[in-house]
Write an enzyme that holds these catalytic residues in place. Structure first.
Site, PDB file in Angstrom:
ATOM      1  N   TYR A  38       0.847  -1.191   0.000  1.00 27.97           N
ATOM      2  CA  TYR A  38       0.000   0.000   0.000  1.00 27.97           C
ATOM      3  C   TYR A  38       0.889   1.250   0.000  1.00 27.97           C
ATOM      4  O   TYR A  38       0.808   2.096   0.872  1.00 27.97           O
ATOM      5  CB  TYR A  38      -0.942  -0.043   1.216  1.00 27.97           C
ATOM      6  CG  TYR A  38      -2.266   0.651   0.965  1.00 27.97           C
ATOM      7  CD1 TYR A  38      -3.217   0.082   0.138  1.00 27.97           C
ATOM      8  CD2 TYR A  38      -2.551   1.884   1.556  1.00 27.97           C
ATOM      9  CE1 TYR A  38      -4.420   0.719  -0.107  1.00 27.97           C
ATOM     10  CE2 TYR A  38      -3.756   2.527   1.317  1.00 27.97           C
ATOM     11  CZ  TYR A  38      -4.682   1.935   0.481  1.00 27.97           C
ATOM     12  OH  TYR A  38      -5.886   2.563   0.230  1.00 27.97           O
ATOM     13  N   ASP A 100      10.021  -2.602  -5.608  1.00 29.30           N
ATOM     14  CA  ASP A 100      10.735  -3.680  -6.298  1.00 29.30           C
ATOM     15  C   ASP A 100      11.738  -4.369  -5.370  1.00 29.30           C
ATOM     16  O   ASP A 100      11.912  -5.582  -5.428  1.00 29.30           O
ATOM     17  CB  ASP A 100      11.407  -3.127  -7.565  1.00 29.30           C
ATOM     18  CG  ASP A 100      10.350  -2.635  -8.558  1.00 29.30           C
ATOM     19  OD1 ASP A 100       9.458  -3.427  -8.904  1.00 29.30           O
ATOM     20  OD2 ASP A 100      10.395  -1.466  -8.956  1.00 29.30           O
ATOM     21  N   GLN A 103       9.777  -6.591  -2.921  1.00 27.66           N
ATOM     22  CA  GLN A 103       9.316  -7.838  -3.549  1.00 27.66           C
ATOM     23  C   GLN A 103      10.364  -8.942  -3.395  1.00 27.66           C
ATOM     24  O   GLN A 103      10.038 -10.094  -3.139  1.00 27.66           O
ATOM     25  CB  GLN A 103       9.047  -7.614  -5.044  1.00 27.66           C
ATOM     26  CG  GLN A 103       7.827  -6.745  -5.299  1.00 27.66           C
ATOM     27  CD  GLN A 103       7.579  -6.501  -6.779  1.00 27.66           C
ATOM     28  OE1 GLN A 103       8.088  -7.205  -7.637  1.00 27.66           O
ATOM     29  NE2 GLN A 103       6.779  -5.491  -7.082  1.00 27.66           N
ATOM     30  N   HIS A 124       5.390  -4.019 -13.010  1.00 24.47           N
ATOM     31  CA  HIS A 124       6.707  -3.697 -13.546  1.00 24.47           C
ATOM     32  C   HIS A 124       7.341  -5.022 -13.972  1.00 24.47           C
ATOM     33  O   HIS A 124       7.183  -6.034 -13.289  1.00 24.47           O
ATOM     34  CB  HIS A 124       7.534  -3.039 -12.441  1.00 24.47           C
ATOM     35  CG  HIS A 124       8.693  -2.217 -12.931  1.00 24.47           C
ATOM     36  ND1 HIS A 124       8.993  -2.052 -14.257  1.00 24.47           N
ATOM     37  CD2 HIS A 124       9.620  -1.504 -12.263  1.00 24.47           C
ATOM     38  CE1 HIS A 124      10.051  -1.264 -14.371  1.00 24.47           C
ATOM     39  NE2 HIS A 124      10.458  -0.921 -13.171  1.00 24.47           N
ATOM     40  N   GLU A 212      12.901   6.687 -17.170  1.00 24.20           N
ATOM     41  CA  GLU A 212      13.050   7.440 -15.917  1.00 24.20           C
ATOM     42  C   GLU A 212      14.474   7.950 -15.713  1.00 24.20           C
ATOM     43  O   GLU A 212      14.683   9.000 -15.125  1.00 24.20           O
ATOM     44  CB  GLU A 212      12.549   6.625 -14.715  1.00 24.20           C
ATOM     45  CG  GLU A 212      13.291   5.355 -14.434  1.00 24.20           C
ATOM     46  CD  GLU A 212      12.461   4.323 -13.678  1.00 24.20           C
ATOM     47  OE1 GLU A 212      11.253   4.499 -13.521  1.00 24.20           O
ATOM     48  OE2 GLU A 212      13.069   3.319 -13.238  1.00 24.20           O
ATOM     49  N   GLU A 244      14.270  31.229 -17.649  1.00 24.55           N
ATOM     50  CA  GLU A 244      14.529  30.818 -19.036  1.00 24.55           C
ATOM     51  C   GLU A 244      14.809  29.318 -19.169  1.00 24.55           C
ATOM     52  O   GLU A 244      14.797  28.786 -20.261  1.00 24.55           O
ATOM     53  CB  GLU A 244      15.722  31.605 -19.599  1.00 24.55           C
ATOM     54  CG  GLU A 244      15.408  33.052 -19.926  1.00 24.55           C
ATOM     55  CD  GLU A 244      14.298  33.223 -20.955  1.00 24.55           C
ATOM     56  OE1 GLU A 244      14.114  32.346 -21.814  1.00 24.55           O
ATOM     57  OE2 GLU A 244      13.576  34.246 -20.874  1.00 24.55           O
ATOM     58  N   SER A 270       7.688  32.832 -31.488  1.00 26.28           N
ATOM     59  CA  SER A 270       8.208  33.919 -32.322  1.00 26.28           C
ATOM     60  C   SER A 270       9.080  33.324 -33.432  1.00 26.28           C
ATOM     61  O   SER A 270       9.642  32.224 -33.269  1.00 26.28           O
ATOM     62  CB  SER A 270       9.055  34.857 -31.462  1.00 26.28           C
ATOM     63  OG  SER A 270      10.250  34.204 -31.094  1.00 26.28           O
TER      64      SER A 270
HETATM   65  N1  NAP Z   1       5.330   4.538  -8.134  1.00 23.42           N
HETATM   66  C1  NAP Z   1       4.518   4.385  -9.179  1.00 23.42           C
HETATM   67  O1  NAP Z   1       3.616   5.171  -9.368  1.00 23.42           O
HETATM   68  C2  NAP Z   1       4.656   3.226 -10.137  1.00 23.42           C
HETATM   69  C3  NAP Z   1       4.243   3.365 -11.452  1.00 23.42           C
HETATM   70  C4  NAP Z   1       4.204   2.243 -12.282  1.00 23.42           C
HETATM   71  C5  NAP Z   1       4.635   1.024 -11.775  1.00 23.42           C
HETATM   72  N2  NAP Z   1       5.104   0.915 -10.495  1.00 23.42           N
HETATM   73  C6  NAP Z   1       5.495  -0.405  -9.981  1.00 23.42           C
HETATM   74  O2  NAP Z   1       4.519  -0.808  -9.033  1.00 23.42           O
HETATM   75  C7  NAP Z   1       5.126  -1.573  -7.987  1.00 23.42           C
HETATM   76  C8  NAP Z   1       4.873  -0.875  -6.669  1.00 23.42           C
HETATM   77  O3  NAP Z   1       5.551   0.367  -6.709  1.00 23.42           O
HETATM   78  P1  NAP Z   1       5.244   1.551  -5.674  1.00 23.42           P
HETATM   79  O4  NAP Z   1       5.977   2.751  -6.173  1.00 23.42           O
HETATM   80  O5  NAP Z   1       3.801   1.612  -5.376  1.00 23.42           O
HETATM   81  O6  NAP Z   1       6.046   0.992  -4.439  1.00 23.42           O
HETATM   82  P2  NAP Z   1       6.379   1.715  -3.109  1.00 23.42           P
HETATM   83  O7  NAP Z   1       5.486   2.863  -2.865  1.00 23.42           O
HETATM   84  O8  NAP Z   1       7.828   1.925  -3.003  1.00 23.42           O
HETATM   85  O9  NAP Z   1       5.943   0.463  -2.194  1.00 23.42           O
HETATM   86  C9  NAP Z   1       5.998   0.513  -0.938  1.00 23.42           C
HETATM   87  C10 NAP Z   1       5.204  -0.700  -0.443  1.00 23.42           C
HETATM   88  O10 NAP Z   1       6.089  -1.803  -0.315  1.00 23.42           O
HETATM   89  C11 NAP Z   1       6.094  -2.202   1.075  1.00 23.42           C
HETATM   90  N3  NAP Z   1       7.406  -2.744   1.388  1.00 23.42           N
HETATM   91  C12 NAP Z   1       8.629  -2.300   1.002  1.00 23.42           C
HETATM   92  N4  NAP Z   1       9.587  -3.107   1.480  1.00 23.42           N
HETATM   93  C13 NAP Z   1       8.959  -4.085   2.190  1.00 23.42           C
HETATM   94  C14 NAP Z   1       9.408  -5.215   2.908  1.00 23.42           C
HETATM   95  N5  NAP Z   1      10.706  -5.514   3.005  1.00 23.42           N
HETATM   96  N6  NAP Z   1       8.494  -6.006   3.494  1.00 23.42           N
HETATM   97  C15 NAP Z   1       7.173  -5.724   3.390  1.00 23.42           C
HETATM   98  N7  NAP Z   1       6.679  -4.663   2.727  1.00 23.42           N
HETATM   99  C16 NAP Z   1       7.567  -3.861   2.121  1.00 23.42           C
HETATM  100  C17 NAP Z   1       5.776  -0.892   1.802  1.00 23.42           C
HETATM  101  O11 NAP Z   1       5.364  -1.133   3.100  1.00 23.42           O
HETATM  102  P3  NAP Z   1       5.785  -0.059   4.255  1.00 23.42           P
HETATM  103  O12 NAP Z   1       5.048   1.191   3.932  1.00 23.42           O
HETATM  104  O13 NAP Z   1       5.364  -0.737   5.480  1.00 23.42           O
HETATM  105  O14 NAP Z   1       7.278   0.126   4.122  1.00 23.42           O
HETATM  106  C18 NAP Z   1       4.636  -0.366   0.903  1.00 23.42           C
HETATM  107  O15 NAP Z   1       3.466  -1.075   1.104  1.00 23.42           O
HETATM  108  C19 NAP Z   1       6.602  -1.649  -8.349  1.00 23.42           C
HETATM  109  O16 NAP Z   1       6.824  -2.820  -9.072  1.00 23.42           O
HETATM  110  C20 NAP Z   1       6.812  -0.434  -9.230  1.00 23.42           C
HETATM  111  O17 NAP Z   1       7.919  -0.557 -10.102  1.00 23.42           O
HETATM  112  C21 NAP Z   1       5.108   1.986  -9.673  1.00 23.42           C
END
Ligand code: NAP
Length: 345
Positions: A38, A100, A103, A124, A212, A244, A270
């Site tokens: 989340y 990532d 995961q 992703h 990116e 600018e 222009s």
């Molecule tokens: N950011 C974007 O808008 C975007 C766009 C397109 C695709 N994606 C893809 O969508 C996927 C999710 O990306 P996101 O940006 O939403 O991710 P994010 O915000 O970085 O995800 C954070 C989530 O991962 C949990 N988390 C991280 N490390 C953890 C661990 N060791 N154990 C358990 N939970 C853990 C966090 O929990 P806590 O809060 O408790 O740490 C939180 O729920 C990725 O594959 C990303 O490449 C993202």
């Protein structure tokens, strides 16, 4: 599927017209969709699915801000909000939306819940494409699909609330049910996509990492910094250099380019700007092309993912990140930007 000619190449695009929400709901009527994570994508995708009437639950580790956010957004502990493993056990479709790096860490704990007939969903291509580095190798008897919204989870939600949508790409890695493609499209429609473009896991991650690091974030900051530097060196004031370089671009020109394309922009400035821009753009293209070549090679070889995984796994990742962002925030360019932003009428 609509066939659309993109500058001479015809591609098939899935639209809401031929795959309406009703069809998506019928497709997934017997599924429990577990959105795991989340962070940014998790809220956008799960809330859109919920508001679209799908059977959706959220998996998130406890004692974290993200858990609290899920509660605030109306998910109910024990009913629609669970710890990660519980959600993976209950879900028939697991939307793996941890960061990532997260995961990779969580994968060994959830693999036992990926039983025959279930579906594993990514946003992703990272984890699967670079599985030698991530260790994410799904069991052979499940479907593995991808829907990647082309934008932030925040935009996905905001546009949905406004009755609009974001475009997404989708891909199939494993199709055991024979129905993986329809499932991916149905989920794409469910999370709020407008149009869906088919790709592969590999192409999705290669283009995303290049984008990116390139024009979306890395190259654009580099270009801004270089122009600002020369203007300052030649005696221009900070406000003049910033206006600018950044302000006019983001406030005035980029929205017009988004609406009408670059040729329109060139036609509607222009004649002085027009002549100069026409004379200089190819020089810039040729100057940075070798850097883009190097960047793509670095993505393709797995070097970029290796750097990312190693950096994200360090205990002091957040501390170092803050140091690097502070350096940018406190550069003269962006300190000037902060003042200029306050002066917008
Ligand atoms: N950011 C974007 O808008 C975007 C766009 C397109 C695709 N994606 C893809 O969508 C996927 C999710 O990306 P996101 O940006 O939403 O991710 P994010 O915000 O970085 O995800 C954070 C989530 O991962 C949990 N988390 C991280 N490390 C953890 C661990 N060791 N154990 C358990 N939970 C853990 C966090 O929990 P806590 O809060 O408790 O740490 C939180 O729920 C990725 O594959 C990303 O490449 C993202």
């Amino acid at each position: 599927m609509a066939k659309i000619n993109f500058g001479g190449t015809t591609e098939e695009v899935v639209t809401r017209k031929e795959f309406p929400l009703k069809k998506a709901k019928t497709e997934l009527q017997n599924e429990v969709i577990a959105v795991v994570g989340y962070g940014v994508q998790g809220p956008g995708q799960s809330l859109n699915l919920r508001d679209n009437g799908f059977n959706v639950i959220v998996g998130q580790r406890k004692n974290s801000k993200s858990w609290e956010k899920a509660l605030t957004d109306g998910w109910i502990e024990g009913k629609t909000l669970f710890e990660i493993e519980k959600a993976c056990q209950k879900g028939t479709i697991i939307q793996f939306l941890l960061s990532d790096a997260g995961q990779i860490q969580v994968w060994p704990k959830i693999i036992k819940y990926l039983t025959y007939g279930k579906t594993l969903y990514f946003s992703h291509g990272f984890g699967i494409t670079f599985n030698e580095q991530t260790g994410i190798i799904p069991p052979k008897n499940i479907d593995v699909i991808l829907v990647a919204p082309k934008g932030s989870g925040t935009s996905l939600r905001r546009l949905f609330v406004k009755g609009k949508g974001l475009n997404s790409s989708f891909a199939i890695h494993q199709d055991i049910s024979g129905n993986a493609r329809s499932k991916a499209i149905a989920l794409g429609i469910g999370v709020g996509s407008g149009y869906l473009f088919e790709t592969t896991f590999k192409k999705e991650v290669y283009s995303d990492l290049t984008g990116e690091r390139g024009t979306l974030m890395g190259a654009i900051q580099g270009l801004f910094a270089a122009q600002y530097k020369i203007l300052r060196k030649k005696g221009h004031s900070p406000s003049e250099a910033f206006n600018e370089t950044v302000e006019e671009a983001t406030q005035s020109l980029y929205p017009l380019v988004a609406e009408n394309g670059m040729d329109w922009m060139y036609a509607n400035c222009s004649t002085t700007a027009q002549r100069g821009a026409l004379d200089w753009w190819k020089k810039f293209r040729d100057a940075v092309y070798p850097v883009f070549q190097e960047l793509y090679d670095s993505v393709e070889s797995g070097k970029e993912t290796k750097i990312t995984i190693e950096a994200n796994q360090k205990e002091d990742y957040r501390i170092n990140l803050e140091k690097e962002l502070k350096e940018m925030r406190e550069s003269e360019l962006w300190k000037t930007g902060s003042e200029v932003r306050k002066l917008r009428p």
